[in-house]
Design a protein around this motif. Structure first.
Motif, PDB file in Angstrom:
ATOM      1  N   GLY A 163       1.581 -61.883 -10.592  1.00  0.00           N
ATOM      2  CA  GLY A 163       0.700 -62.147  -9.463  1.00  0.00           C
ATOM      3  C   GLY A 163       0.489 -60.935  -8.579  1.00  0.00           C
ATOM      4  N   ASP A 164       1.368 -59.920  -8.679  1.00  0.00           N
ATOM      5  CA  ASP A 164       1.162 -58.686  -7.922  1.00  0.00           C
ATOM      6  C   ASP A 164      -0.072 -57.983  -8.477  1.00  0.00           C
ATOM      7  OD1 ASP A 164       3.423 -59.192  -6.504  1.00  0.00           O
ATOM      8  OD2 ASP A 164       4.656 -57.647  -7.432  1.00  0.00           O
ATOM      9  N   ILE A 165      -0.827 -57.371  -7.587  1.00  0.00           N
ATOM     10  CA  ILE A 165      -2.039 -56.667  -8.010  1.00  0.00           C
ATOM     11  C   ILE A 165      -1.797 -55.171  -7.899  1.00  0.00           C
ATOM     12  CG2 ILE A 165      -4.477 -56.266  -7.496  1.00  0.00           C
ATOM     13  CD1 ILE A 165      -4.483 -59.147  -6.328  1.00  0.00           C
ATOM     14  N   LEU A 166      -1.951 -54.473  -9.013  1.00  0.00           N
ATOM     15  CA  LEU A 166      -1.808 -53.020  -9.026  1.00  0.00           C
ATOM     16  C   LEU A 166      -3.171 -52.410  -9.312  1.00  0.00           C
ATOM     17  CD1 LEU A 166       1.398 -52.665 -11.243  1.00  0.00           C
ATOM     18  CD2 LEU A 166       1.253 -52.875  -8.771  1.00  0.00           C
ATOM     19  N   ILE A 167      -3.615 -51.530  -8.431  1.00  0.00           N
ATOM     20  CA  ILE A 167      -4.864 -50.808  -8.671  1.00  0.00           C
ATOM     21  C   ILE A 167      -4.462 -49.388  -9.040  1.00  0.00           C
ATOM     22  CG2 ILE A 167      -7.022 -50.006  -7.657  1.00  0.00           C
ATOM     23  CD1 ILE A 167      -6.846 -52.514  -5.824  1.00  0.00           C
ATOM     24  N   VAL A 168      -4.653 -49.065 -10.286  1.00  0.00           N
ATOM     25  CA  VAL A 168      -4.139 -47.807 -10.835  1.00  0.00           C
ATOM     26  C   VAL A 168      -5.092 -46.660 -10.521  1.00  0.00           C
ATOM     27  CG1 VAL A 168      -3.423 -46.643 -12.947  1.00  0.00           C
ATOM     28  CG2 VAL A 168      -3.002 -49.093 -12.672  1.00  0.00           C
ATOM     29  N   THR A 169      -4.535 -45.588  -9.964  1.00  0.00           N
ATOM     30  CA  THR A 169      -5.351 -44.418  -9.634  1.00  0.00           C
ATOM     31  C   THR A 169      -5.179 -43.288 -10.655  1.00  0.00           C
ATOM     32  OG1 THR A 169      -3.575 -43.598  -8.222  1.00  0.00           O
ATOM     33  CG2 THR A 169      -5.292 -44.896  -7.157  1.00  0.00           C
ATOM     34  N   ALA A 170      -4.081 -43.329 -11.411  1.00  0.00           N
ATOM     35  CA  ALA A 170      -3.834 -42.298 -12.425  1.00  0.00           C
ATOM     36  C   ALA A 170      -2.809 -42.817 -13.422  1.00  0.00           C
ATOM     37  CB  ALA A 170      -3.319 -41.019 -11.763  1.00  0.00           C
ATOM     38  N   ALA A 171      -2.804 -42.233 -14.603  1.00  0.00           N
ATOM     39  CA  ALA A 171      -1.837 -42.629 -15.625  1.00  0.00           C
ATOM     40  C   ALA A 171      -1.252 -41.389 -16.293  1.00  0.00           C
ATOM     41  CB  ALA A 171      -2.510 -43.523 -16.658  1.00  0.00           C
ATOM     42  N   GLU A 172       0.062 -41.362 -16.428  1.00  0.00           N
ATOM     43  CA  GLU A 172       0.735 -40.298 -17.177  1.00  0.00           C
ATOM     44  C   GLU A 172       0.582 -40.605 -18.663  1.00  0.00           C
ATOM     45  OE1 GLU A 172       2.359 -37.517 -16.330  1.00  0.00           O
ATOM     46  OE2 GLU A 172       2.113 -37.781 -14.165  1.00  0.00           O
ATOM     47  N   MET A 173       0.289 -39.591 -19.453  1.00  0.00           N
ATOM     48  CA  MET A 173       0.074 -39.818 -20.876  1.00  0.00           C
ATOM     49  C   MET A 173       1.378 -39.595 -21.633  1.00  0.00           C
ATOM     50  SD  MET A 173      -3.648 -38.024 -21.017  1.00  0.00           S
ATOM     51  CE  MET A 173      -3.789 -38.021 -22.772  1.00  0.00           C
ATOM     52  N   GLU A 174       2.257 -40.581 -21.547  1.00  0.00           N
ATOM     53  CA  GLU A 174       3.555 -40.465 -22.217  1.00  0.00           C
ATOM     54  C   GLU A 174       3.844 -41.691 -23.067  1.00  0.00           C
ATOM     55  OE1 GLU A 174       6.466 -39.599 -19.231  1.00  0.00           O
ATOM     56  OE2 GLU A 174       5.547 -37.677 -18.712  1.00  0.00           O
ATOM     57  N   VAL A 183      -4.167 -38.643 -16.369  1.00  0.00           N
ATOM     58  CA  VAL A 183      -5.587 -38.991 -16.432  1.00  0.00           C
ATOM     59  C   VAL A 183      -5.911 -39.780 -15.168  1.00  0.00           C
ATOM     60  CG1 VAL A 183      -7.333 -40.299 -17.680  1.00  0.00           C
ATOM     61  CG2 VAL A 183      -5.560 -39.090 -18.935  1.00  0.00           C
ATOM     62  N   LEU A 184      -6.944 -39.348 -14.465  1.00  0.00           N
ATOM     63  CA  LEU A 184      -7.310 -40.012 -13.208  1.00  0.00           C
ATOM     64  C   LEU A 184      -8.310 -41.139 -13.443  1.00  0.00           C
ATOM     65  CD1 LEU A 184      -7.783 -36.835 -10.968  1.00  0.00           C
ATOM     66  CD2 LEU A 184      -5.744 -38.245 -11.222  1.00  0.00           C
ATOM     67  N   ALA A 185      -8.145 -42.208 -12.691  1.00  0.00           N
ATOM     68  CA  ALA A 185      -9.086 -43.328 -12.769  1.00  0.00           C
ATOM     69  C   ALA A 185     -10.398 -42.942 -12.093  1.00  0.00           C
ATOM     70  CB  ALA A 185      -8.486 -44.555 -12.084  1.00  0.00           C
ATOM     71  N   ASN A 186     -11.448 -43.648 -12.405  1.00  0.00           N
ATOM     72  CA  ASN A 186     -12.743 -43.450 -11.771  1.00  0.00           C
ATOM     73  C   ASN A 186     -12.608 -43.817 -10.284  1.00  0.00           C
ATOM     74  OD1 ASN A 186     -15.327 -44.559 -10.649  1.00  0.00           O
ATOM     75  ND2 ASN A 186     -16.111 -43.805 -12.604  1.00  0.00           N
ATOM     76  N   GLN A 187     -12.837 -42.843  -9.399  1.00  0.00           N
ATOM     77  CA  GLN A 187     -12.609 -43.032  -7.970  1.00  0.00           C
ATOM     78  C   GLN A 187     -13.464 -44.147  -7.374  1.00  0.00           C
ATOM     79  OE1 GLN A 187     -10.131 -41.607  -6.375  1.00  0.00           O
ATOM     80  NE2 GLN A 187     -10.612 -42.693  -4.502  1.00  0.00           N
ATOM     81  N   GLN A 188     -14.709 -44.218  -7.802  1.00  0.00           N
ATOM     82  CA  GLN A 188     -15.618 -45.256  -7.285  1.00  0.00           C
ATOM     83  C   GLN A 188     -15.115 -46.649  -7.665  1.00  0.00           C
ATOM     84  OE1 GLN A 188     -19.677 -44.896  -8.588  1.00  0.00           O
ATOM     85  NE2 GLN A 188     -20.340 -46.707  -7.478  1.00  0.00           N
ATOM     86  N   LEU A 189     -14.635 -46.778  -8.910  1.00  0.00           N
ATOM     87  CA  LEU A 189     -14.102 -48.051  -9.380  1.00  0.00           C
ATOM     88  C   LEU A 189     -12.854 -48.450  -8.590  1.00  0.00           C
ATOM     89  CD1 LEU A 189     -15.142 -49.872 -11.618  1.00  0.00           C
ATOM     90  CD2 LEU A 189     -13.489 -48.822 -13.168  1.00  0.00           C
TER      91      LEU A 189
END
Length: 199
Positions: A109-120, A134-140
Motif C-alpha cells: 500500500g506504500d506508494i513509491l515514486i521512483v526518480t532513478a534506478a541503479e543498474m545492478e 538511470v533517471l526517470a522522466n522528470q515530467q512523469l
C-alpha cells in the motif's frame, strides 16, 4: 539460426504462434513469490480472449483492452517477458509487487515514486550500457507526485468532513481528533488553519 536478442516482431509472432491482434497494449510485471495464486487470480480477471505465452504469464482482455500479466522475480525473469513483448510492440509496462524493494520499512500500500534506478540487477547494463543510475522522466515524476498529493489531500479532507459530521451529530469534538490533518506536509499552512477554524 537467430539468437534470442536478434528476434524481430515477426519471429516472435511465429514462435508464439499468435496473430498480431493478440499482442497486449500493456503488461503488468508483478514481483512476488506466490506465483500460483497470482496467476490464478489474473486468469479470472483476464477471462476474455485468453492465451498463455509462458508458464508465468497470461494475456487476456480487460475492458476491451488486451492486457498481459506476469509473475516475475529478479531482473532476468522480468527482462525475459519485457524484452519479448517490447519487441512485439507492447507500449506500456507496469511494475508492481515488492521485488526490488530496498527497505524492510516498505509495506503493501506504500506508494513509491521512483526518480532513478541503479543498474545492478544483472540485466539492465545489456540494454543501456555505461549508464548508471538511470533517471526517470522528470515530467512523469512530477505528474505522479501531483496526482498522489491530490488524492491524499482529498482522502484526508473527506475523512475530516466525515468525522466532523459525526462529532457535530454527537456534540462532542475537538481539533485533537485530526492529528494527521494538522501535520500533513502537502497541505499549505493557511489551508490547515482554515480547516481548523471550521470548529
Amino acid at each position: 539460426m537467430k539468437l534470442y536478442g536478434d528476434f524481430t516482431k515477426d519471429d516472435w509472432i511465429k514462435a508464439l504462434n499468435i496473430k498480431e491482434d493478440a499482442i497486449p497494449k500493456s503488461f503488468i510485471l508483478h514481483g512476488q513469490w506466490d506465483h500460483e495464486w497470482n496467476l490464478s487470480t489474473w486468469k479470472d480477471i483476464l477471462k476474455q480472449e485468453q492465451w498463455i505465452p509462458s508458464w508465468n504469464a497470461i494475456v487476456g482482455e480487460y475492458n476491451v483492452n488486451k492486457v498481459g500479466f506476469a509473475n516475475v522475480f529478479g531482473g532476468p525473469i522480468a527482462a525475459a517477458i519485457a524484452h519479448r513483448f517490447a519487441v512485439l510492440g507492447t507500449e506500456t509496462f507496469i511494475q508492481t509487487g515488492y521485488f526490488g524493494g530496498l527497505s524492510h520499512e516498505v509495506q503493501y500500500g506504500d506508494i513509491l515514486i521512483v526518480t532513478a534506478a541503479e543498474m545492478e540487477d544483472g540485466v539492465s547494463q545489456w540494454y543501456v550500457p555505461n549508464k548508471k543510475p538511470v533517471l526517470a522522466n522528470q515530467q512523469l515524476v512530477e505528474e505522479a507526485v501531483k496526482y498522489v498529493d491530490v488524492k491524499l489531500n482529498f482522502t484526508l479532507f473527506a475523512r475530516f468532513l466525515f468525522t466532523l459530521l459525526l462529532k457535530k451529530c454527537s456534540f462532542d469534538f475537538s481539533s485533537d481528533d485530526f492529528p494527521l490533518l494538522h501535520h500533513h506536509e502537502s497541505l499549505p499552512h493557511d489551508e490547515v488553519s482554515d480547516l481548523k477554524s471550521l470548529w
